[in-house]
Design an enzyme around this catalytic site. Structure first.
Site, PDB file in Angstrom:
ATOM      1  N   ASP A 162       0.725  -1.298  -0.037  1.00  0.00           N
ATOM      2  CA  ASP A 162      -0.045  -0.009   0.177  1.00  0.00           C
ATOM      3  C   ASP A 162       0.924   1.286   0.165  1.00  0.00           C
ATOM      4  O   ASP A 162       0.424   2.280   0.514  1.00  0.00           O
ATOM      5  CB  ASP A 162      -0.933   0.113   1.042  1.00  0.00           C
ATOM      6  CG  ASP A 162      -1.790  -1.127   1.391  1.00  0.00           C
ATOM      7  OD1 ASP A 162      -2.354  -1.665   0.402  1.00  0.00           O
ATOM      8  OD2 ASP A 162      -1.737  -2.067   2.371  1.00  0.00           O
TER       9      ASP A 162
ATOM     10  N   LYS B 247       2.022   2.297  -5.043  1.00  0.00           N
ATOM     11  CA  LYS B 247       2.742   1.803  -6.343  1.00  0.00           C
ATOM     12  C   LYS B 247       1.930   2.189  -7.565  1.00  0.00           C
ATOM     13  O   LYS B 247       2.539   2.408  -8.545  1.00  0.00           O
ATOM     14  CB  LYS B 247       2.850   0.379  -6.206  1.00  0.00           C
ATOM     15  CG  LYS B 247       4.111  -0.079  -5.257  1.00  0.00           C
ATOM     16  CD  LYS B 247       4.424  -1.415  -5.141  1.00  0.00           C
ATOM     17  CE  LYS B 247       3.122  -2.425  -4.409  1.00  0.00           C
ATOM     18  NZ  LYS B 247       2.758  -2.124  -3.092  1.00  0.00           N
TER      19      LYS B 247
ATOM     20  N   GLY C 280      -4.201  -4.305  -4.229  1.00  0.00           N
ATOM     21  CA  GLY C 280      -5.232  -3.298  -4.751  1.00  0.00           C
ATOM     22  C   GLY C 280      -4.477  -2.034  -5.199  1.00  0.00           C
ATOM     23  O   GLY C 280      -4.061  -1.274  -4.229  1.00  0.00           O
ATOM     24  N   HIS C 281      -4.104  -1.642  -6.252  1.00  0.00           N
ATOM     25  CA  HIS C 281      -3.589  -0.796  -6.973  1.00  0.00           C
ATOM     26  C   HIS C 281      -4.587   0.455  -7.349  1.00  0.00           C
ATOM     27  O   HIS C 281      -5.077   0.308  -8.321  1.00  0.00           O
ATOM     28  CB  HIS C 281      -2.766  -1.223  -8.117  1.00  0.00           C
ATOM     29  CG  HIS C 281      -1.496  -1.949  -7.691  1.00  0.00           C
ATOM     30  ND1 HIS C 281      -0.686  -2.914  -8.467  1.00  0.00           N
ATOM     31  CD2 HIS C 281      -1.158  -2.305  -6.431  1.00  0.00           C
ATOM     32  CE1 HIS C 281       0.328  -3.470  -7.663  1.00  0.00           C
ATOM     33  NE2 HIS C 281       0.030  -3.262  -6.488  1.00  0.00           N
TER      34      HIS C 281
ATOM     35  N   GLN D 287       2.011  -6.060  -3.505  1.00  0.00           N
ATOM     36  CA  GLN D 287       2.757  -6.304  -2.035  1.00  0.00           C
ATOM     37  C   GLN D 287       3.884  -5.482  -1.814  1.00  0.00           C
ATOM     38  O   GLN D 287       4.235  -4.694  -2.631  1.00  0.00           O
ATOM     39  CB  GLN D 287       2.429  -7.690  -1.611  1.00  0.00           C
ATOM     40  CG  GLN D 287       1.241  -8.151  -1.270  1.00  0.00           C
ATOM     41  CD  GLN D 287       0.775  -8.999  -2.797  1.00  0.00           C
ATOM     42  OE1 GLN D 287       1.447  -9.683  -3.566  1.00  0.00           O
ATOM     43  NE2 GLN D 287      -0.577  -8.658  -3.230  1.00  0.00           N
TER      44      GLN D 287
HETATM   45  P1  IMP Z   1      -2.412 -12.697   1.289  1.00  0.00           P
HETATM   46  O1  IMP Z   1      -1.777 -12.175   0.370  1.00  0.00           O
HETATM   47  O2  IMP Z   1      -4.111 -12.618   0.875  1.00  0.00           O
HETATM   48  O3  IMP Z   1      -2.353 -14.352   1.614  1.00  0.00           O
HETATM   49  O4  IMP Z   1      -2.456 -11.970   2.828  1.00  0.00           O
HETATM   50  C1  IMP Z   1      -1.080 -12.264   3.490  1.00  0.00           C
HETATM   51  C2  IMP Z   1      -0.838 -11.038   3.918  1.00  0.00           C
HETATM   52  O5  IMP Z   1      -0.335  -9.983   3.059  1.00  0.00           O
HETATM   53  C3  IMP Z   1      -1.808 -10.325   4.856  1.00  0.00           C
HETATM   54  O6  IMP Z   1      -1.141  -9.740   5.995  1.00  0.00           O
HETATM   55  C4  IMP Z   1      -2.425  -9.273   3.861  1.00  0.00           C
HETATM   56  O7  IMP Z   1      -2.787  -8.284   4.863  1.00  0.00           O
HETATM   57  C5  IMP Z   1      -1.162  -8.807   3.129  1.00  0.00           C
HETATM   58  N1  IMP Z   1      -1.516  -8.399   1.895  1.00  0.00           N
HETATM   59  C6  IMP Z   1      -1.660  -8.937   0.781  1.00  0.00           C
HETATM   60  N2  IMP Z   1      -1.974  -8.407  -0.219  1.00  0.00           N
HETATM   61  C7  IMP Z   1      -1.632  -6.928   0.303  1.00  0.00           C
HETATM   62  C8  IMP Z   1      -1.509  -5.693  -0.469  1.00  0.00           C
HETATM   63  O8  IMP Z   1      -1.710  -5.680  -1.909  1.00  0.00           O
HETATM   64  N3  IMP Z   1      -1.241  -4.511   0.498  1.00  0.00           N
HETATM   65  C9  IMP Z   1      -0.953  -4.892   1.765  1.00  0.00           C
HETATM   66  N4  IMP Z   1      -0.997  -6.060   2.326  1.00  0.00           N
HETATM   67  C10 IMP Z   1      -1.311  -7.242   1.569  1.00  0.00           C
END
Ligand code: IMP
Length: 431
Positions: free
Chosen positions: A15, A18, A42-43, A226
């Site tokens: 977040d 990007k 989520g971009h 991420q």
């Molecule tokens: P997952 O990717 O859904 O398995 O989540 C694993 C961890 O990564 C959790 O703490 C999510 O909140 C975090 N996470 C996954 N995608 C994002 C993102 O795009 N931004 C911020 N955190 C993320």
């Protein structure tokens, strides 16, 4: 000829903004590529006052005529993919502009159910706080060598053969371990077969396509999702996502090689946020953290969850700069610090009475550290209209210079607002 491949990665816990940086760089990019993760990202891009959120598609889709690629390292949820395509304007939907790797893995309905059931089973103290998008279970199948790839959707017989034993196994796990209902074969197979038909025109050998494009000197932007501290190997395990989010993932996720890279752009927010569970030493649970959340609109683009907010963590960022081999920093959301008063910056940690200058390997240690802060003067003048670094209030300039000095990486761009034009170019953008 010098390679023309730029790699953009998140430097913190995601977040960082990007999407906005990709959008700013986009003008002279020929090909945009996503290479890891899936619809957990989520971009957000705000262009001409309109907010667009991409979860799977590269943020470059907003640029008409440019090629956008979903690389082999992704886990693709076809339902989400088709939803995002449907949300694009007719011109943006041009099929010739979008290519998907047949090697990418498919997020199936059982992955999403498993993701959520596993989180529930972990319970309060142990849950990861996943996005529930099926990311972890899909990567598990990839590495167990039983996953379905995009290519498997294209042939109805292959799909049936591969899915039959797989679904039997998943149904055992769903029902016996998690008390969920079994998924009837046809309810999984028929939509998947349909996805294959719909996706077929987009599927291409994108590794070969990228190879040719790079050899021809085209400008390629690899868009990380991420961020480094969520990396499956190098992040705060187990509170991480299931892919290689740091720079190295760009090679396995595309088929390009390290020699192809021109530069690594690390995107860092001017403070720190984190969504989900896991250690965050500079989290501020006082009014200051609340102000950052309010002023920065810090709510998840994928899940809507309030993000945890706190001060800049230079220990984590130094680690991230080295891990990613960052050449330049895009510093985002500097405007959010306006009016917040004195600004704290974490320069080291304290652990069991000792000073710790390095990011610890152990998540348990990171959970126990206390941040050691330095305090810098804040500023109160609105900076959203600033377009040069010299026009920023002195304290804001000093903050940026301080970060550069501590990290020993130049800041190439400063974002001072959400809109496309609210940025200060310090050398990152070519024009
Ligand atoms: P997952 O990717 O859904 O398995 O989540 C694993 C961890 O990564 C959790 O703490 C999510 O909140 C975090 N996470 C996954 N995608 C994002 C993102 O795009 N931004 C911020 N955190 C993320």
């Amino acid at each position: 000829m010098k390679n023309n491949v730029d790699l953009l990665v998140g430097a913190q816990w995601g977040d960082e903004g990007k999407g906005k940086v990709v959008d700013l760089l986009g003008g002279d990019v020929d090909i945009f590529v996503r290479y890891q993760g899936g619809a957990n990202a989520g971009h957000t891009v705000i262009a001409d006052g309109e907010k667009v959120v991409f979860h799977l598609l590269p943020s470059g889709m907003l640029y008409p005529g440019k090629l956008c690629i979903l690389g082999n390292g992704l886990v693709i949820d076809p339902e989400q993919f088709l939803k995002e395509i449907a949300n694009l304007s007719e011109k943006q939907q041009d099929r010739a502009r979008l290519a998907i790797s047949p090697r990418a893995h498919v997020v199936m309905p059982y992955h999403k159910i498993l993701d959520q059931a596993q989180e529930k089973a972990r319970g309060k103290g142990r849950k990861i706080g996943t996005t529930g998008r099926g990311i972890g279970p899909c990567y598990v199948d990839k590495y167990s060598r039983c996953g379905l790839r995009i290519e498997d959707l294209l042939d109805a017989d292959v799909l049936r053969d591969r899915l039959t034993p797989l679904l039997e196994e998943k149904n055992q796990i769903l029902t016996r371990l998690y008390g969920e209902k079994p998924l009837p074969f046809d309810e999984v197979y028929e939509p998947a077969r349909q996805w294959g038909k719909t996706l077929a025109p987009y599927v291409d050998d994108v590794a070969a396509l990228l190879r040719r494009a790079v050899d021809d000197g085209q400008h390629v932007l690899l868009e990380g999702a991420q961020a480094a501290l969520l990396d499956i190997d190098h992040g705060t395990y187990p509170y991480v996502t299931s892919s290689s989010t740091s720079a190295a993932g760009a090679f396995t996720g595309t088929g390009l090689s390290p020699h192809d890279l021109n530069r690594v752009i690390a995107v860092a927010k001017a403070y720190t946020t984190r969504v989900g569970e896991g250690p965050m030493p500079t989290e501020d649970l006082t009014e200051a953290g609340e102000t950052l959340r309010r002023n920065g609109g810090e709510f998840g683009a994928t899940t809507g969850r309030p993000r945890r907010c706190g001060w800049l963590d230079l220990v984590g960022l130094k680690y991230s700069m080295a891990l990613n081999g960052a050449d330049t920093i895009a510093l985002t959301k500097l405007d959010v610090l306006t009016g917040i008063g004195p600004i704290k910056v974490c320069v080291a940690y304290e652990y069991e009475g000792e000073r710790l200058d390095r990011f610890p390997v152990s998540t348990r240690v990171l959970e126990a550290v206390k941040p050691i802060y330095e305090t810098l003067p804040g500023w109160s003048d609105d900076i959203a209209g600033c377009r040069t670094i010299d026009s920023l209030p002195q304290a804001a300039q000093d903050y940026v210079r301080y970060i550069e000095k501590e990290l020993n990486v130049p800041v190439g761009l400063i974002a001072v607002g959400a809109d496309r034009d609210q940025a200060i170019n310090c050398g990152l953008l070519r024009s």
